[in-house]
Design a protein around this motif. Structure first.
Motif, short mmCIF file in Angstrom:
data_model
loop_
_atom_site.label_atom_id
_atom_site.label_comp_id
_atom_site.label_asym_id
_atom_site.label_seq_id
_atom_site.Cartn_x
_atom_site.Cartn_y
_atom_site.Cartn_z
N PHE A 48 -13.82 -1.78 3.91
CA PHE A 48 -13.74 0.01 3.77
C PHE A 48 -14.08 0.79 2.70
CE2 PHE A 48 -10.11 -3.08 5.27
CZ PHE A 48 -9.71 -2.66 6.50
N ASP A 92 0.80 -1.10 -0.11
CA ASP A 92 -0.22 0.40 -0.09
C ASP A 92 0.93 1.38 -0.03
OD1 ASP A 92 1.17 -0.87 2.64
OD2 ASP A 92 -0.37 0.34 3.47
N TRP A 109 -13.15 3.22 0.54
CA TRP A 109 -11.98 4.36 0.65
C TRP A 109 -11.18 6.08 0.12
CZ3 TRP A 109 -11.07 3.14 5.65
CH2 TRP A 109 -9.38 3.10 6.35
N TRP A 132 -11.50 -5.56 -1.48
CA TRP A 132 -10.42 -6.64 -1.52
C TRP A 132 -9.96 -7.55 -1.81
CZ3 TRP A 132 -11.74 -1.33 -0.60
CH2 TRP A 132 -11.02 -0.42 -0.29
N GLU A 183 -2.00 9.00 -0.82
CA GLU A 183 -3.05 8.25 -0.65
C GLU A 183 -4.36 8.82 -0.45
OE1 GLU A 183 -2.56 7.21 3.56
OE2 GLU A 183 -3.93 5.50 3.56
C1 RAM Z 1 -4.50 1.93 5.18
C2 RAM Z 1 -3.97 0.38 3.64
C3 RAM Z 1 -4.49 1.35 2.29
C4 RAM Z 1 -6.06 0.39 2.62
C5 RAM Z 1 -6.73 -0.08 4.17
C6 RAM Z 1 -8.25 -0.04 4.27
O1 RAM Z 1 -4.24 1.83 6.00
O2 RAM Z 1 -2.73 1.23 3.85
O3 RAM Z 1 -4.05 1.56 2.15
O4 RAM Z 1 -6.49 -0.49 2.43
O5 RAM Z 1 -6.18 0.74 5.03
#
Ligand code: RAM
Length: 927
Positions: free
Chosen positions: A617, A503, A620, A568, A778
């Motif tokens: 998630f 990630d 996300w 996921w 991110e």
């Molecule tokens: C975060 C990770 C990732 C994501 C999850 C749900 O901590 O960095 O990117 O897929 O959470």
């Protein structure tokens, strides 16, 4: 008599004809040999190969008389001199087939250690044959646990009771060595080696390889990869020494946030087997066993992936991997048998290497320390060459970005200390490169050096480390920010393909998050030759699948929480299918079909009346969520149901591709049933009801084909309204973003997609570029010039997910897409729009290089394309079709290579044979 002599003459003349035609056949062997010979997922002459039933692929050279392949012949032998005529392992014979990729080996059974040579020839469309290709080779590794005679060895590193920052046991790095004598002259030597941990090995004072942190990261409780090295040239006659450095790595270090799992990790160990073949044919073997000695008193004092490395040069042990070193004070190692439940298998993709060097662009001082700016966020280690005084300890810190006041921004590393220390043993310039850790950084800060010397840029070089793959494609355009976006995507790839798809590479995660992988995988395949990388990780996914069919959040699973998330876990259907579309290799479908089926049953078990309760998630990190939640506004049940349907659909398609008709019907019916329930539950006349109406809810419905035909148009209208309500900005998170471009592209809303892509304001791709991003972030607003860093600690500046737009840039802007799996049929359909005046891409597909490059000059549209041999292309040429276009500078006249299939008002549809072409068309005023 007369009769007889006539018969004789007849026979002679027949023989003559046969002879002549044989000769002329031979003479016809004139075509240039096949090139780019590879086995299985793209390996070239591998050593320690993992598979005894490889496939063969080759490319036809791009020649005028080489349009397609009509036949091929592969010969495989145990010695090169047996080729081509005495192939003792396999002779495919001449096969009348166009297949030039993934041809399965069908010869004698191959065994561990076997060396195999092969070559291929092909016949073109006119039945002319090529010369034999060069002879390529591969050598198998140790395929079975029973091939191993060695034992796991190591010291009890728990004894020292060194406790880490989260109360975890730190295992001091170990140095292990053995002297051995060989009695004969060697012909060849192979070192088979692996570790529970990460290692670096030397023989007689020389590095065996430049691999970074081998063997890499797999579900260690199920499978550990082994590496094979050719060490023939490192072995000396008589006395020899092998030395291995060993650190905790992923196996025994802290990983993830579930403390309980690494509080008491198993101590690191190595396993190695040096096999020597002597000139007289005899064999000798050196094993890891109780004759080895080891110490933890070497210079690397501590090494942790998250926290960094501590090195004390005073403890260096000069020449410890040579015969002259005395190891009297070293301890005897502990010995452990290998067990059957952990499979030892040759690594099935490439190790990590230092691939690129980045030089420091700027230096400046801050609070007594010197900061080195590489002007690119990267992943790997620094190479440090800095003046120090004896006894000084150099502190090396990292940051992806600086705070506005010039100080290091390290909050986003969270619990990862990501700091190295180096203690000097004498005055002078030290040279240091951490070995058993890696960092995500753009800035390096040094303190604790000899301050009497003037800092210089060359004190720090960035060594960019990632799995050893090469570039597979290029994308360029007339727009600098779009080019920066492409660069950010590629750097995101380099930064997060560190043996597994991660990630992020810098904070206390760096794990194989399945959702991120699902989202970015397709784009990675354009930019790099990562088939083997993904195929290898998919094996880990299969090994990590729960008994109930669930796929863990991260692979390898270090969280052990049995938790699953829609969008996921679906990585297990999406990535195999995408790889199949890019490669045409059925093997990836065969290998993963059972996993896909089990995952779909898991979806089924989490649904009531086909409506999912799986959750997790969601979309996300959707920007500007009304509910303020990282999971965004889109209904979890809607998302879960959509992915349930999608995975069932991909499983159905897989069954079809594999010729499994019954299973195709089963999963296709399931897909349609789930789609119906989805529509009934969440939509009325194409409008989302009862749950939050979001961009992503419409995108999922349209991308996955979940609505009845009569409601699709209306759903699209609602999607466009939602986008308009957001002032023509995206409101999509990890799951929605890749679908945004896909859906707008597929429904003809290219103008709108261009608008979203070229948006400069939040949230958009260019927004982060405007804030200085050199990688994908991110969050769309991980940092902003006005507001600084996003206050959330979960704020990685190297998170590839939103780089998923790259697929669209290749497929739609430059316009290169497969019509059939593996690009046997290619679609070239560029989409020129403002503000671009040109764009170009090239991609290596299994048949060769495909390129599409367009430019607008006045009212003329220029398109240059390359179509590789053994394929054909459908070219959609934007044009005012009332006027003819130019082909290679002359008015187009239909010919064998370019045929006009159809024309609409603003597009010619052409069927194009392999070759290089230049088209020039006149654009309509509104084009
Ligand atoms: C975060 C990770 C990732 C994501 C999850 C749900 O901590 O960095 O990117 O897929 O959470």
């Amino acid at each position: 008599m007369i009769h007889k002599s006539m018969q004789k003459a007849f026979t002679i003349s027949i023989l003559y004809v046969v002879l002549i035609s044989l000769i002329s056949c031979k003479q016809k062997e004139t075509l240039e040999k096949a090139n780019d010979l590879k086995i299985s997922e793209g390996f070239e002459n591998p050593l320690g190969f993992y598979n005894a039933i490889p496939t063969f692929s080759w490319k036809l050279p791009a020649l005028d008389n080489n349009k397609s392949q009509s036949a091929y012949q592969i010969v495989v032998a145990s010695r090169p001199d047996l080729l081509p005529n005495k192939a003792d392992l396999w002779n495919s014979k001449k096969q009348n087939s166009a297949k030039s990729t993934w041809v399965k080996y069908q010869g004698e059974k191959l065994k561990s250690r076997q060396k195999v040579y092969w070559q291929v020839k092909y016949w073109n469309q006119d039945k002319e044959s090529s010369f034999w290709s060069d002879i390529n080779h591969f050598e198998l590794g140790l395929l079975n646990n029973s091939d191993w005679k060695a034992k796991w060895i190591g010291l009890d590193t728990k004894k020292e009771k060194i406790i880490g920052i989260q109360k975890n046991i730190l295992h001091r790095p170990q140095y292990l060595r053995k002297n051995f004598k060989i009695s004969n002259t060697i012909a060849s030597a192979r070192l088979y080696i692996t570790a529970k941990g990460v290692f670096d090995v030397a023989l007689n004072g020389k590095d065996v390889s430049d691999d970074v942190m081998p063997p890499g990261y797999t579900p260690y409780k199920k499978r550990i990869e082994t590496i094979t090295y050719d060490v023939t040239n490192l072995i000396e006659s008589g006395q020899n020494t092998i030395g291995v450095e060993l650190a905790a790595g992923w196996h025994s270090g802290r990983l993830g946030w579930m403390k309980k799992f690494w509080l008491d990790t198993e101590t690191p160990k190595i396993l190695c087997q040096l096999e020597l073949t002597m000139k007289d044919g005899s064999k000798e073997i050196i094993l890891s066993d109780d004759s080895w000695k080891a110490t933890t008193k070497g210079p690397i004092r501590l090494a942790s992936i998250y926290d960094g490395e501590t090195y004390d040069a005073n403890l260096e042990m000069p020449s410890w991997t040579t015969n002259s070193f005395i190891d009297k004070t070293w301890e005897h190692v502990n010995v452990f048998p290998i067990s059957d439940d952990i499979r030892l298998e040759p690594k099935r993709h490439t190790t990590v290497k230092s691939k690129i060097k980045l030089t420091t662009k700027q230096i400046f001082e801050k609070d007594g320390a010197i900061i080195f700016d590489l002007e690119q966020n990267m992943v790997g280690v620094p190479l440090i060459k800095v003046p120090m005084k004896k006894g000084q300890t150099l502190k090396i810190r990292f940051a992806e970005m600086l705070s506005p006041d010039g100080t290091f921004y390290t909050e986003n590393y969270r619990g990862a200390l990501s700091t190295n220390y180096y203690t000097a043993k004498e005055d002078g310039i030290i040279e240091y490169m951490p070995k058993f850790t890696f960092h995500g950084f753009r800035y390096v800060e040094l303190s604790g050096f000899d301050t009497s010397k003037n800092p210089s840029k060359n004190w720090v070089t960035g060594l960019v480390q990632y799995s050893d793959f090469e570039k597979n494609g290029t994308f360029m355009s007339s727009h600098p920010k779009l080019n920066q976006l492409q660069s950010n995507i590629v750097w995101g790839l380099r930064g997060n393909f560190f043996d597994i798809p991660t990630d992020c590479p810098q904070r206390d995660e760096r794990m194989g998050w399945t959702g991120d992988a699902q989202v970015f995988g397709p784009t990675s395949m354009f930019n790099a030759d990562v088939y083997k990388f993904w195929a290898s990780w998919l094996q880990s996914v299969r090994e990590s699948q729960f008994d109930n069919g669930g796929i863990p959040w991260v692979v390898p699973d270090v969280l052990y929480n049995n938790k699953v998330s829609a969008g996921w876990g679906d990585v297990c259907t999406i990535i195999p299918w995408k790889i199949y579309m890019r490669t045409g290799d059925e093997k990836v479908l065969e290998e993963n079909f059972e996993m896909m089926k089990a995952w779909v049953s898991f979806h089924e078990s989490k649904a009531k009346n086909y409506i999912s309760t799986m959750g997790f998630f969601a979309d996300w990190l959707q920007p500007l969520p009304e509910n303020g939640d990282n999971r965004g506004d889109t209904s979890k049940s809607l998302i879960g149901t959509a992915f349930f349907a999608h995975s069932a659909n991909l499983t159905a398609k897989t069954a079809k591709a594999l010729g499994k008709t019954k299973e195709f019907e089963k999963y296709n019916t399931l897909y349609k049933t789930v789609a119906k329930s989805f529509e009934k539950k969440f939509f009325v006349n194409g409008k989302v009801i009862k749950v939050a109406e979001t961009q992503t809810s419409y995108l999922l419905a349209l991308a996955f084909g979940l609505l009845s035909d009569q409601h699709k148009e209306s759903a699209k209208t609602h999607l466009l309204r939602k986008i308009a309500e957001a002032d023509n900005h995206l409101r999509t998170g990890f799951l929605g973003t890749p679908l945004l471009s896909e859906v707008l592209g597929a429904t003809g809303e290219i103008d709108l997609m261009y608008k979203l892509l070229f948006n400069e304001t939040y949230p958009s791709w260019f927004y982060s570029i405007n804030q200085g991003a050199t990688t994908i972030w991110e969050r769309w607003n991980s940092y902003s010039k006005e507001e600084g860093f996003n206050p959330q600690k979960m704020n990685s500046l190297n998170h590839y997910a939103y780089g998923a737009i790259g697929e669209w840039m290749y497929e739609r802007i430059a316009g290169i897409a497969p019509i059939e799996a593996g690009y046997k049929k290619i679609r070239i359909a560029p989409q020129p729009r403002n503000p671009l005046t040109s764009a170009s891409a090239s991609v290596q597909v299994p048949f060769g290089n495909v390129a599409s490059s367009w430019q607008i000059k006045g009212d003329k549209f220029h398109l240059n394309i390359t179509i590789p041999p053994n394929t054909s292309a459908k070219v959609l040429l934007p044009a005012d079709t009332n006027k003819n276009f130019l082909l290679n500078g002359s008015d187009f006249v239909e010919n064998t290579y370019v045929k006009l299939k159809y024309k609409s008002k603003d597009e010619f549809e052409l069927l194009v044979q392999p070759g290089v072409y230049k088209f020039t068309s006149n654009l309509n005023k509104d084009q």
